[in-house]
Write a protein that holds these residues in place. Structure first.
Motif, PDB file in Angstrom:
ATOM      1  N   MET A   1       0.815  -1.219   0.000  1.00  0.00           N
ATOM      2  CA  MET A   1       0.000   0.000   0.000  1.00  0.00           C
ATOM      3  C   MET A   1       0.854   1.277   0.000  1.00  0.00           C
ATOM      4  N   GLN A   2       2.153   1.133   0.193  1.00  0.00           N
ATOM      5  CA  GLN A   2       3.025   2.296   0.285  1.00  0.00           C
ATOM      6  C   GLN A   2       2.905   3.161  -0.967  1.00  0.00           C
ATOM      7  N   ASN A   3       2.564   4.438  -0.756  1.00  0.00           N
ATOM      8  CA  ASN A   3       2.442   5.449  -1.815  1.00  0.00           C
ATOM      9  C   ASN A   3       1.260   5.221  -2.761  1.00  0.00           C
ATOM     10  N   ALA A   4       0.362   4.288  -2.442  1.00  0.00           N
ATOM     11  CA  ALA A   4      -0.831   4.092  -3.273  1.00  0.00           C
ATOM     12  C   ALA A   4      -1.765   5.288  -3.105  1.00  0.00           C
ATOM     13  N   SER A   5      -2.204   5.850  -4.208  1.00  0.00           N
ATOM     14  CA  SER A   5      -3.089   7.010  -4.152  1.00  0.00           C
ATOM     15  C   SER A   5      -4.512   6.554  -3.832  1.00  0.00           C
ATOM     16  N   PHE A   6      -5.223   7.360  -3.046  1.00  0.00           N
ATOM     17  CA  PHE A   6      -6.581   6.943  -2.698  1.00  0.00           C
ATOM     18  C   PHE A   6      -7.560   8.107  -2.600  1.00  0.00           C
ATOM     19  N   VAL A   7      -8.826   7.771  -2.869  1.00  0.00           N
ATOM     20  CA  VAL A   7      -9.962   8.627  -2.556  1.00  0.00           C
ATOM     21  C   VAL A   7     -10.616   8.025  -1.326  1.00  0.00           C
ATOM     22  N   ALA A   8     -10.920   8.865  -0.354  1.00  0.00           N
ATOM     23  CA  ALA A   8     -11.528   8.383   0.877  1.00  0.00           C
ATOM     24  C   ALA A   8     -13.032   8.597   0.833  1.00  0.00           C
ATOM     25  N   SER A   9     -13.780   7.546   1.132  1.00  0.00           N
ATOM     26  CA  SER A   9     -15.212   7.688   1.329  1.00  0.00           C
ATOM     27  C   SER A   9     -15.404   8.345   2.689  1.00  0.00           C
ATOM     28  N   TRP A  10     -16.015   9.517   2.700  1.00  0.00           N
ATOM     29  CA  TRP A  10     -16.040  10.362   3.902  1.00  0.00           C
ATOM     30  C   TRP A  10     -17.475  10.694   4.299  1.00  0.00           C
ATOM     31  N   SER A  11     -17.928  10.082   5.390  1.00  0.00           N
ATOM     32  CA  SER A  11     -19.251  10.398   5.926  1.00  0.00           C
ATOM     33  C   SER A  11     -19.188  11.588   6.863  1.00  0.00           C
ATOM     34  N   GLY A  12     -17.982  11.886   7.340  1.00  0.00           N
ATOM     35  CA  GLY A  12     -17.813  12.917   8.363  1.00  0.00           C
ATOM     36  C   GLY A  12     -17.824  12.341   9.760  1.00  0.00           C
ATOM     37  N   GLY A  13     -18.079  11.004   9.853  1.00  0.00           N
ATOM     38  CA  GLY A  13     -18.163  10.348  11.145  1.00  0.00           C
ATOM     39  C   GLY A  13     -16.920   9.568  11.514  1.00  0.00           C
ATOM     40  N   LYS A  14     -17.017   8.865  12.637  1.00  0.00           N
ATOM     41  CA  LYS A  14     -15.854   8.246  13.260  1.00  0.00           C
ATOM     42  C   LYS A  14     -15.205   7.138  12.427  1.00  0.00           C
ATOM     43  N   ASP A  15     -16.019   6.282  11.787  1.00  0.00           N
ATOM     44  CA  ASP A  15     -15.424   5.157  11.059  1.00  0.00           C
ATOM     45  C   ASP A  15     -14.644   5.619   9.838  1.00  0.00           C
ATOM     46  N   SER A  16     -15.189   6.588   9.111  1.00  0.00           N
ATOM     47  CA  SER A  16     -14.468   7.096   7.940  1.00  0.00           C
ATOM     48  C   SER A  16     -13.193   7.814   8.368  1.00  0.00           C
ATOM     49  N   ALA A  17     -13.244   8.502   9.510  1.00  0.00           N
ATOM     50  CA  ALA A  17     -12.063   9.217   9.996  1.00  0.00           C
ATOM     51  C   ALA A  17     -10.964   8.248  10.430  1.00  0.00           C
ATOM     52  N   LEU A  18     -11.351   7.181  11.131  1.00  0.00           N
ATOM     53  CA  LEU A  18     -10.348   6.220  11.581  1.00  0.00           C
ATOM     54  C   LEU A  18      -9.787   5.420  10.409  1.00  0.00           C
ATOM     55  N   ALA A  19     -10.626   5.114   9.426  1.00  0.00           N
ATOM     56  CA  ALA A  19     -10.135   4.415   8.229  1.00  0.00           C
ATOM     57  C   ALA A  19      -9.120   5.287   7.484  1.00  0.00           C
ATOM     58  N   TYR A  20      -9.401   6.571   7.381  1.00  0.00           N
ATOM     59  CA  TYR A  20      -8.485   7.529   6.741  1.00  0.00           C
ATOM     60  C   TYR A  20      -7.141   7.530   7.491  1.00  0.00           C
ATOM     61  N   TYR A  21      -7.232   7.592   8.804  1.00  0.00           N
ATOM     62  CA  TYR A  21      -6.034   7.614   9.643  1.00  0.00           C
ATOM     63  C   TYR A  21      -5.194   6.361   9.441  1.00  0.00           C
ATOM     64  N   ARG A  22      -5.854   5.215   9.424  1.00  0.00           N
ATOM     65  CA  ARG A  22      -5.138   3.953   9.235  1.00  0.00           C
ATOM     66  C   ARG A  22      -4.521   3.851   7.843  1.00  0.00           C
ATOM     67  N   ALA A  23      -5.207   4.413   6.841  1.00  0.00           N
ATOM     68  CA  ALA A  23      -4.648   4.426   5.490  1.00  0.00           C
ATOM     69  C   ALA A  23      -3.347   5.230   5.453  1.00  0.00           C
ATOM     70  N   LEU A  24      -3.337   6.358   6.148  1.00  0.00           N
ATOM     71  CA  LEU A  24      -2.109   7.152   6.227  1.00  0.00           C
ATOM     72  C   LEU A  24      -0.995   6.360   6.900  1.00  0.00           C
ATOM     73  N   GLN A  25      -1.347   5.608   7.936  1.00  0.00           N
ATOM     74  CA  GLN A  25      -0.338   4.804   8.642  1.00  0.00           C
ATOM     75  C   GLN A  25       0.233   3.707   7.748  1.00  0.00           C
ATOM     76  N   LEU A  26      -0.577   3.255   6.788  1.00  0.00           N
ATOM     77  CA  LEU A  26      -0.110   2.246   5.832  1.00  0.00           C
ATOM     78  C   LEU A  26       0.799   2.849   4.758  1.00  0.00           C
ATOM     79  N   GLY A  27       0.936   4.178   4.762  1.00  0.00           N
ATOM     80  CA  GLY A  27       1.767   4.851   3.770  1.00  0.00           C
ATOM     81  C   GLY A  27       1.025   5.243   2.517  1.00  0.00           C
TER      82      GLY A  27
END
Length: 219
Positions: free
Chosen positions: A1-27
């Motif tokens: 996943m390192q440097n893979a470009s992504f679009v985040a599905s964003w509800s504005g709520g907690k699950d989308s925010a934590l998924a975004y955070y974890r994606a960043l941690q994956l690089g």
């Protein structure tokens, strides 16, 4: 996943925010955020967040916001159009906050595949309580803004999601993650934001089997 470009599905709520955070941690590299709105384009689907609040969240993520307005009947078509647009810009992955609902996971994977987008689910099969505990431990600030009154008491709407509230929910037999649609949240702070989103949580408003709070920017 390192440097893979992504679009985040964003509800504005907690699950989308934590998924975004974890994606960043994956690089992974965020390129765009997608939020689906009601047909009038004024409020987001399910979470009922006004555009100005979603825009303020995404501004603090530092990536462009893509919105699509849709009824439930036209949702898949509009979602696919959004994924097509992202793929045309060279985005290869989509990040989603699904936890353990197989039907929705399958829909996301199938629909993304139409646009040659690889669906990534950073929270998949993590125990629901663990998701909430991680969210709080990482310093996210989330507020309950929608409650399904057929599944839980209206008194929880407008409350900040804290460890005490999580314990209270579970003691009442309510899923602390709200994964079954019991409640929805808005995230206003956390490690993915450049600064806190200044919001006002309004008075409860009943609409059918749901109770909402109006969320607005306080600036």
């Amino acid at each position: 996943m390192q440097n893979a470009s992504f679009v985040a599905s964003w509800s504005g709520g907690k699950d989308s925010a934590l998924a975004y955070y974890r994606a960043l941690q994956l690089g992974m590299m965020p390129k765009k955020v997608l939020t689906m709105f009601e047909e009038d384009g004024e409020f987001s689907k399910s979470h009922a967040l006004p555009l100005e609040v979603v825009q303020a969240q995404v501004d603090r993520l530092g990536v462009p916001l893509l919105t699509k307005a849709a009824s439930w009947g036209s949702y898949e078509n509009q979602f696919t159009r959004a994924m097509d647009a992202c793929r045309e810009e060279g985005i290869t992955h989509g990040v989603f906050g699904d936890i353990d609902l197989e039907g929705h996971l399958e829909w996301v994977q199938k629909t993304c595949a139409k646009s040659d987008i690889i669906a990534v689910h950073p929270l998949w099969q993590i125990p629901r309580r663990t998701v909430v505990d991680e969210l709080l431990a990482e310093g996210f600030e989330a507020w309950i803004v929608v409650v399904n009154t057929t599944m839980m008491p209206a008194k929880f709407v407008g409350k900040r999601l804290t460890r005490d509230i999580v314990e209270e929910l579970e003691l009442a037999g309510i899923d602390a993650c709200g994964e079954n649609g019991e409640f929805h949240t808005v995230v206003v702070d956390g490690p993915i934001f450049s600064s806190r989103v200044p919001v006002m949580i309004g008075e409860p408003l009943e609409k059918g089997n749901y109770v909402f709070t109006h969320v607005a920017l306080s600036e």
